[in-house]
Design a protein around this motif. Structure first.
Motif, PDB file in Angstrom:
ATOM      1  N   ALA A  13     -19.919  57.458  29.998  1.00  0.00           N
ATOM      2  CA  ALA A  13     -19.741  56.635  31.197  1.00  0.00           C
ATOM      3  C   ALA A  13     -18.994  57.373  32.287  1.00  0.00           C
ATOM      4  CB  ALA A  13     -19.006  55.347  30.832  1.00  0.00           C
ATOM      5  N   GLU A  35     -16.080  52.892  33.046  1.00  0.00           N
ATOM      6  CA  GLU A  35     -16.689  52.117  31.969  1.00  0.00           C
ATOM      7  C   GLU A  35     -18.022  51.581  32.462  1.00  0.00           C
ATOM      8  OE1 GLU A  35     -12.483  50.348  30.145  1.00  0.00           O
ATOM      9  OE2 GLU A  35     -13.866  49.050  31.255  1.00  0.00           O
ATOM     10  N   THR A  36     -18.996  51.547  31.563  1.00  0.00           N
ATOM     11  CA  THR A  36     -20.328  51.067  31.930  1.00  0.00           C
ATOM     12  C   THR A  36     -20.784  50.030  30.925  1.00  0.00           C
ATOM     13  OG1 THR A  36     -20.914  53.195  32.933  1.00  0.00           O
ATOM     14  CG2 THR A  36     -22.719  51.725  32.363  1.00  0.00           C
ATOM     15  N   LYS A  44     -20.926  54.767  22.523  1.00  0.00           N
ATOM     16  CA  LYS A  44     -21.906  53.754  22.867  1.00  0.00           C
ATOM     17  C   LYS A  44     -21.874  52.650  21.828  1.00  0.00           C
ATOM     18  CE  LYS A  44     -25.570  55.899  25.091  1.00  0.00           C
ATOM     19  NZ  LYS A  44     -26.961  56.362  25.217  1.00  0.00           N
ATOM     20  N   GLY A  83     -13.257  49.892  22.187  1.00  0.00           N
ATOM     21  CA  GLY A  83     -13.758  51.211  22.563  1.00  0.00           C
ATOM     22  C   GLY A  83     -12.684  52.047  23.244  1.00  0.00           C
ATOM     23  N   ARG A  84     -11.883  51.441  24.115  1.00  0.00           N
ATOM     24  CA  ARG A  84     -10.808  52.177  24.778  1.00  0.00           C
ATOM     25  C   ARG A  84      -9.781  52.664  23.758  1.00  0.00           C
ATOM     26  NH1 ARG A  84     -11.227  48.146  28.845  1.00  0.00           N
ATOM     27  NH2 ARG A  84      -9.408  47.075  27.990  1.00  0.00           N
ATOM     28  N   LEU A 104     -15.128  46.377  24.738  1.00  0.00           N
ATOM     29  CA  LEU A 104     -14.492  47.278  25.703  1.00  0.00           C
ATOM     30  C   LEU A 104     -13.077  47.640  25.253  1.00  0.00           C
ATOM     31  CD1 LEU A 104     -15.662  45.665  29.076  1.00  0.00           C
ATOM     32  CD2 LEU A 104     -16.253  47.953  28.249  1.00  0.00           C
ATOM     33  N   ARG A 143     -15.436  50.129  36.843  1.00  0.00           N
ATOM     34  CA  ARG A 143     -16.213  49.483  35.785  1.00  0.00           C
ATOM     35  C   ARG A 143     -17.574  49.127  36.384  1.00  0.00           C
ATOM     36  NH1 ARG A 143     -13.870  44.509  32.346  1.00  0.00           N
ATOM     37  NH2 ARG A 143     -12.776  46.266  31.381  1.00  0.00           N
ATOM     38  N   VAL A 197     -22.529  48.911  25.750  1.00  0.00           N
ATOM     39  CA  VAL A 197     -21.211  49.299  26.255  1.00  0.00           C
ATOM     40  C   VAL A 197     -21.058  50.812  26.119  1.00  0.00           C
ATOM     41  CG1 VAL A 197     -18.731  48.984  26.023  1.00  0.00           C
ATOM     42  CG2 VAL A 197     -20.279  47.056  25.595  1.00  0.00           C
ATOM     43  N   ARG A 198     -20.747  51.473  27.243  1.00  0.00           N
ATOM     44  CA  ARG A 198     -20.593  52.927  27.250  1.00  0.00           C
ATOM     45  C   ARG A 198     -19.189  53.277  27.731  1.00  0.00           C
ATOM     46  NH1 ARG A 198     -26.215  54.841  30.264  1.00  0.00           N
ATOM     47  NH2 ARG A 198     -27.654  53.607  28.963  1.00  0.00           N
ATOM     48  N   LEU A 199     -18.524  54.129  26.969  1.00  0.00           N
ATOM     49  CA  LEU A 199     -17.172  54.568  27.316  1.00  0.00           C
ATOM     50  C   LEU A 199     -17.072  56.069  27.108  1.00  0.00           C
ATOM     51  CD1 LEU A 199     -15.177  51.755  25.485  1.00  0.00           C
ATOM     52  CD2 LEU A 199     -15.484  51.956  27.932  1.00  0.00           C
ATOM     53  N   GLY A 200     -16.038  56.660  27.695  1.00  0.00           N
ATOM     54  CA  GLY A 200     -15.813  58.083  27.506  1.00  0.00           C
ATOM     55  C   GLY A 200     -16.828  58.943  28.224  1.00  0.00           C
TER      56      GLY A 200
END
Length: 368
Positions: A91, A95-96, A2, A20-21, A17, A61, A85-88
Motif C-alpha cells: 500500500a 493504507e489501502t 494483504k 495488520g498495523r 486494519l 488511507r 486490506v493492503r498494508l505495508g
C-alpha cells in the motif's frame, strides 16, 4: 501485507486494519487524510496505482469503492461486501482498502465508507470516470471537503463543463483544470516580463479537450479580451498566442514535452512543459484542501459566453476579407479601363499623322 475478507462488514475491516498495523510493527496511524476513489472494475487498477504514487507525498488511507453490477435479479437482491486490506509495501506509504459492493448495498455505499474514515482528518472523493452531475449532493461526495472529477473522461466533455458550472459547490475541482496549471504559470510569468496591453488571444489544442476550454475561459476572464479556440492534432494543448500592443507572445508545445516561449524583442526560449501523469495531478490536488476560487471563476465564465465574445471578432475579419476581395478586382478593372482609353487615343492619333506626311511634298513643290 494483504488480507482478503469475503462477505464482511465495516467493523471487521477496521479490526483487520488494526491487526495488520500491529503485524508490520506500525501501530500508530500516520495518515493525513482519507482518499475515497469511486470507480469501476475496469479503471480501478490505474486509479489505485496513481493514488499509491501520490501517497508518497500525502500518506493517506485510500478507500477504493467498486460498485459491481449483478447479472440476475436474485444476485441484485442479495447484498454483499467483499474487501481487500493492503498494508505495508503493498500500500505504498499509507493504507489501502478495496471495497467491492454487490446487490442493494451498492445504493448505500456511504454507510460502508463512513465507519472507515480516519477520525479528525479531511476527506477527498475522486471519481476517475462516471462522475455524478452534482458531486456535492452525491451521498459519498457529501462526506468530503474536496471532490475531484475528470471531464476529460466524460462522453461529452464540453457539455460536461456546463453541467459542472451549473452545479458548482465550493470544494469541487477537476483534473482538466489541474492539467493547465503549468500553462497558466508560464503565461503569467511571460506577461510579467513585458509592459503591454493584451488585445486578443488564441488557444490551440485537440478537439473535445476540456482543458482548452478552461484555459480559454481563464484568459478571457482575467484579461477581459476575446479568446478564440482552434483545433490541432494534439497532443492536448499545443499553443497559446496573445496579441499585444508590444507584439505577439506565443507559447508553443507541438510534441507534448518541450515548449518554446516567443516574446517580441527577446530571443526564443525552450521551457519544460511536459504532459503530467494522473499521479502528479492527484498529488497537486491533495496539496490544498480549501476551495479553488480561481477555478470557480473560470468555470462560471461559461463556454457560451466564450463563443459569443469570440464571434464578435470573427465578422470584422470576414469584412476585411470581403473588402480586400472587392477592392482588388475594382482596382484591376480601373487599370484595364485606363489602358483601353489610352489605346483608343493612340489609335485616333495615328491616322491623323499619316495624311500630314503625304501633303508635305506638295507644299514644297508649290513653293518652288
Amino acid at each position: 501485507m494483504k488480507t482478503d475478507l469475503t462477505d464482511t462488514t465495516s467493523s471487521k475491516i477496521n479490526k483487520a486494519l488494526v491487526l495488520g498495523r500491529r503485524a508490520i510493527g506500525t501501530p500508530a496511524v500516520g495518515m493525513v487524510l482519507t482518499l475515497v476513489i469511486v470507480t469501476d472494475e475496469e479503471n480501478a487498477y490505474d486509479a489505485l496505482k496513481a493514488a499509491n504514487e501520490a501517497s508518497r507525498e500525502h500518506p493517506s488511507r485510500t478507500l477504493v469503492v467498486i460498485k459491481r453490477v449483478s447479472r440476475s435479479p436474485r444476485d441484485r437482491a442479495q447484498a454483499r461486501l467483499d474487501a481487500e486490506v493492503r498494508l505495508g509495501a503493498d500500500a505504498s506509504t499509507g493504507e489501502t482498502v478495496v471495497l467491492r459492493l454487490y446487490g442493494e448495498v451498492v445504493d448505500h455505499a456511504q454507510s460502508v465508507v463512513l465507519p472507515l474514515l480516519l477520525p479528525d482528518a479531511p476527506v477527498v472523493v475522486w471519481w476517475p470516470v462516471n462522475a455524478p452531475s452534482d458531486p456535492a449532493n452525491d451521498p459519498l461526495g457529501a462526506l468530503a471537503q474536496r471532490r475531484v472529477t475528470d471531464t476529460y473522461a466524460a462522453e461529452q466533455p464540453i457539455q460536461e463543463l456546463t453541467a459542472r458550472a451549473d452545479a458548482y459547490t465550493p470544494g469541487d475541482t477537476d483534473l482538466s483544470w489541474t492539467r493547465i496549471t503549468p500553462w497558466r504559470s508560464m503565461l503569467a510569468a511571460a506577461l510579467d516580463q513585458v509592459v503591454c496591453e493584451v488585445t486578443s488571444a488564441e488557444v490551440e489544442g485537440e478537439e473535445f479537450n476540456p482543458s482548452v476550454e478552461l484555459l480559454a475561459m481563464w484568459l478571457a476572464d482575467r484579461l477581459k479580451v476575446p479568446v478564440r479556440r482552434s483545433k490541432s492534432a494534439g497532443p492536448g494543448l499545443t499553443s497559446v498566442r496573445m496579441e499585444t500592443d508590444a507584439g505577439p507572445i506565443v507559447l508553443d508545445r507541438p510534441d507534448g514535452s518541450l515548449a518554446t516561449l516567443s516574446i517580441e524583442g527577446q530571443p526564443d526560449r525552450a521551457v519544460a512543459l511536459k504532459r503530467r501523469e494522473t499521479a502528479e495531478l492527484i498529488a497537486e490536488e491533495l496539496r490544498r484542501l480549501d476551495p479553488d476560487d480561481t477555478y470557480a471563476t473560470a468555470l462560471r465564465f461559461g463556454v457560451e459566453r466564450l463563443d459569443e465574445e469570440a464571434a464578435t471578432v470573427a465578422p470584422e475579419t470576414v469584412v476585411d476579407t470581403v473588402v480586400e476581395t472587392v477592392v482588388e478586382p475594382a482596382a484591376e478593372t480601373a487599370a484595364e479601363t485606363a489602358a483601353e482609353r489610352a489605346a483608343e487615343r493612340a489609335a485616333e492619333a495615328a491616322p491623323a499623322a499619316k495624311p500630314a506626311s503625304k501633303k508635305a511634298p506638295a507644299r514644297k513643290a508649290a513653293a518652288k
